[in-house]
Design an enzyme around this catalytic site. Structure first.
Site, PDB file in Angstrom:
ATOM      1  N   HIS A 476      37.998  47.901  50.860  1.00 23.61           N
ATOM      2  CA  HIS A 476      36.552  48.134  50.908  1.00 23.61           C
ATOM      3  C   HIS A 476      36.218  49.372  51.744  1.00 23.61           C
ATOM      4  O   HIS A 476      35.525  50.283  51.279  1.00 23.61           O
ATOM      5  CB  HIS A 476      35.856  46.896  51.499  1.00 23.61           C
ATOM      6  CG  HIS A 476      34.381  47.024  51.616  1.00 23.61           C
ATOM      7  ND1 HIS A 476      33.514  46.469  50.705  1.00 23.61           N
ATOM      8  CD2 HIS A 476      33.596  47.655  52.537  1.00 23.61           C
ATOM      9  CE1 HIS A 476      32.268  46.745  51.054  1.00 23.61           C
ATOM     10  NE2 HIS A 476      32.295  47.464  52.175  1.00 23.61           N
ATOM     11  N   GLU A 477      36.714  49.398  52.969  1.00 23.08           N
ATOM     12  CA  GLU A 477      36.405  50.533  53.842  1.00 23.08           C
ATOM     13  C   GLU A 477      37.032  51.822  53.312  1.00 23.08           C
ATOM     14  O   GLU A 477      36.461  52.910  53.460  1.00 23.08           O
ATOM     15  CB  GLU A 477      36.864  50.251  55.273  1.00 23.08           C
ATOM     16  CG  GLU A 477      36.187  49.065  55.927  1.00 23.08           C
ATOM     17  CD  GLU A 477      34.663  49.126  55.894  1.00 23.08           C
ATOM     18  OE1 GLU A 477      34.102  50.253  55.853  1.00 23.08           O
ATOM     19  OE2 GLU A 477      34.037  48.056  55.886  1.00 23.08           O
TER      20      GLU A 477
END
Length: 685
Positions: A476-477
């Site tokens: 995600h990051e």
């Protein structure tokens, strides 16, 4: 560097980055250099604006917009390093400076966006749009710049501008204190386990992490439970001791609400009141209306049309889930009232009953280094990026890692930095940010992007192993990081993640889908001891079990989003805790489900205002990300070259140079409906 007094001026190293690869030289300054560097940079930024508004010529793109966008470079650099430190590696000195800097920056921003002379110039450009006919990106920059001035009080009278500045300054201070209070509560609480029987149910890797956490705190022959997600989540999932699960759950839930100097009750009540006053001062009915004005959703009705039907579906599914979990609990002799600290524990047992595996089986296959390489490999397959790690480069902490990022033709794209492990100087959670953003205004400026996570530091017995949730967080990051690294725009103000709040999560949430692609799992999910690939049957079970607990998980998230909206809808709130209780009762929140983020530790919406009245954005973006990944699945190739090129062009590289709905339709050919997302979550059953 020598100042006029003949002394070495270390603060200049914060302004003039001459480290390797254009990085700041982190060895050339210390915490005492931030204040003088900040004051110098702030005065320089003010002087640049004064010089710009003093120009007598009629404003044009060349003589006004370009120098305006490029102004404040020194201040940007000092703040980029400083605010990286406030989140990733803080201390009491930094805390004090943060409270001071936040107020001064707010004062500067209020002055900037309400200055009549400056607004007159941007307004003149805005009125000339039809005659000048700039390129589409420049047109969008002018339009959004004009709207930003208006939304931030440029049309207020002098009394209104003065009050707005006071509100912004106070809110900035309160937001800084809110976040610092949570960090203090995180650090202050620890529970040591010293008896073997207290470890019952805990997998070996969690025991190793807890032992290492105890050693870090100088406590040998013990196991420490600390308030980091990497320990709290697994402990609530595996511990056989209900009383210990309850203690940990309550400690986690009560952050910011313990009384004393770190209690956030008064801060939240004041922030809500001041935000509402600010919205009404600017001509909006509520803070929700103000924040949604510049989003894809536009209105609270549109947000509720998404959230409330999902909420009702999730309640139905969660009731069925609870019945199954109570059956499991009764089966092993526990007939006590089912509580929030029981849910994860029995959900894990239900998963084992149905699919014959648990999270502990997965972690040996999910090594941190391998998952980092998996994220890089997917970026190479989709976008042609190459990541080359650079050793022995001093950054803000010895554990922080650096990669030089190249395009497929070996030209340099930018820098990527990863700060992965939890520590007491770091805020909880995970995020992406930039030391430097990409743009091409008078020369190519390459991005310097970093991500911060809070994975548990491994012991000496094994490498860092991740849960499936941790691995999703990493992807995600990194998806956010790619949004910054692949940015290909001219203007700084629309670079990378400078998009509407309910669009910014699309690149990150979309990237998570590639984690469980069989080709990725087979190549990178390998047992840290044997090197064997994760069995295909295990991956199949993971995917089958994906929606097992989705009612509970959806309620956790959606309750936080709905309470966020309620807090900012214009109601008077004297007691935030009672307001939370009343709102959850009105919504029909099940007793055994806990909010993902209770208001008094909800840093997304109160430690700053990025996600305030905007936490719904994750679900709004989820509608987009599920639909976007469906395009790849429908093509029969999740690395489809034509789709990947369009994804890069319209989503990852476009920044905020156009309306997000226009960009999404250019990629997909249409806007999505929520049905695919509802099905993906298993809420259609």
């Amino acid at each position: 560097m020598i100042n006029k007094a003949g002394k070495i001026d270390h603060s200049r190293a914060l302004e003039e980055w001459d480290g390797l690869f254009g990085l700041p030289d982190f060895s050339a300054f210390d915490d005492n250099d931030f204040a003088p560097a900040f004051e110098t940079a702030l005065k320089a930024a003010e002087a640049e604006i004064e010089a710009l508004v003093a120009l007598p010529d009629a404003p044009t793109v060349e003589n006004f917009l370009i120098p305006y966008e490029l102004s404040g470079k020194t201040l940007d650099r000092v703040c980029a390093v400083f605010f990286m430190r406030t989140g990733a590696h803080s201390n009491e000195k930094i805390h004090g400076l943060e409270r001071d800097f936040a107020q001064k920056l707010s004062r500067f921003s209020s002055w900037l966006l309400t200055d009549e002379r400056l607004f007159a110039k941007i307004n003149a450009l805005y009125q000339q749009l039809e005659n000048v006919k700039p390129d589409d990106e420049t047109r969008h920059v002018i339009e959004e710049g004009w709207k930003s001035f208006v939304r931030n009080g440029a049309r207020l009278d002098e009394q209104g501008k003065k009050r707005l500045s006071e509100l912004n300054e106070r809110l900035a201070f309160l937001g800084a204190v809110f976040g610092q209070n949570i960090l203090k509560d995180n650090v202050a609480w620890v529970l040591y386990l010293k008896k073997k029987e207290e470890l019952a149910g805990l997998p070996d890797d969690l025991r190793n992490i807890m032992r290492e956490a105890a050693r870090e705190r100088g406590c040998e022959n013990a196991y420490a439970i600390t308030l980091t997600r990497a320990i709290v989540g697994p402990f609530l999932t595996f511990s056989d001791h209900r009383d210990l699960r309850k203690a940990v759950m309550q400690a986690w839930s009560e952050r910011g609400a313990k009384g004393g100097e770190t209690d956030n009750r008064a801060i939240v009540a004041e922030m809500v009141r001041l935000r509402d006053e600010k919205a009404k001062l600017l001509g909006f009915d509520s803070y929700v209306a103000l924040k949604l004005d510049n989003t894809m959703a536009k209105t609270s009705d549109h947000v509720m049309q998404l959230l409330l039907p999902i909420w009702e579906r999730a309640k139905i599914k969660a009731r069925a889930e609870k019945e199954e979990l109570q059956r499991i609990a009764a089966k092993i002799g526990n007939n006590d009232t089912f509580m929030a600290w029981d849910w994860r524990y029995y959900a894990e047992k239900l998963k084992f009953e149905r699919y014959a595996f648990d999270q502990a089986v997965l972690k040996p296959y999910l090594q941190l280094d391998q998952m980092i390489q998996a994220a890089f490999w997917v970026a190479n397959r989709l976008f042609g990026l190459i990541f080359e790690e650079q050793k022995n480069v001093l950054l803000w902490h010895p554990e922080v890692r650096l990669w030089l990022v190249k395009n497929s033709d070996s030209s340099v794209r930018g820098l990527f930095i990863g700060d992965y492990f939890a520590r007491s100087s770091k805020q909880a959670g995970a995020w992406m940010s930039a030391l430097q953003s990409q743009h091409k205004l008078r020369g190519e400026v390459q991005p310097i992007i970093y991500i911060v996570t809070n994975f548990a530091r491994p012991g000496t017995e094994q490498p860092a192993l991740l849960s499936l949730d941790d691995a999703c967080t990493l992807f995600h990051e990194f998806g956010h990081a790619l949004h910054g690294l692949l940015s290909d725009v001219t203007w700084p103000s629309v670079s990378g993640t400078s998009v509407t709040r309910d669009f910014v999560e699309l690149p990150s949430q979309l990237y998570e889908h590639w984690l469980t692609v069989p080709e990725v799992i087979e190549k990178f999910a390998r047992h840290y001891r044997t090197g064997e690939a994760m069995p295909a049957e295990l991956l199949k079970k993971i995917l089958e079990a994906k929606t097992l607990n989705s009612g509970f998980e959806t309620l956790q998230y959606t309750s936080s989003a709905l309470v966020d909206m309620a807090f900012h809808s214009g109601e008077v709130i004297n007691d935030p805790i009672q307001f939370e209780i009343d709102e959850l009762a009105r919504l029909g929140m099940p007793d055994a489900v806990s909010m993902m983020h209770r208001p008094l530790h909800f840093t997304h919406i109160f430690a700053g205002d990025s996600y305030s009245a905007g936490y719904y954005s994750y679900m709004w973006s989820e509608v987009l990300d599920v639909d976007a990944f469906s395009a790849f699945k429908e093509s029969g190739d999740v690395f489809n070259r034509d789709l990947a090129d369009k994804l890069k062009q319209y989503i990852y590289s476009s920044g905020g140079r156009a309306d997000p709905a226009v960009l999404y339709k250019a990629f997909r050919g249409r806007l999505p409906s929520p049905e695919a997302m509802i099905k993906e979550r298993g809420l259609d059953q």
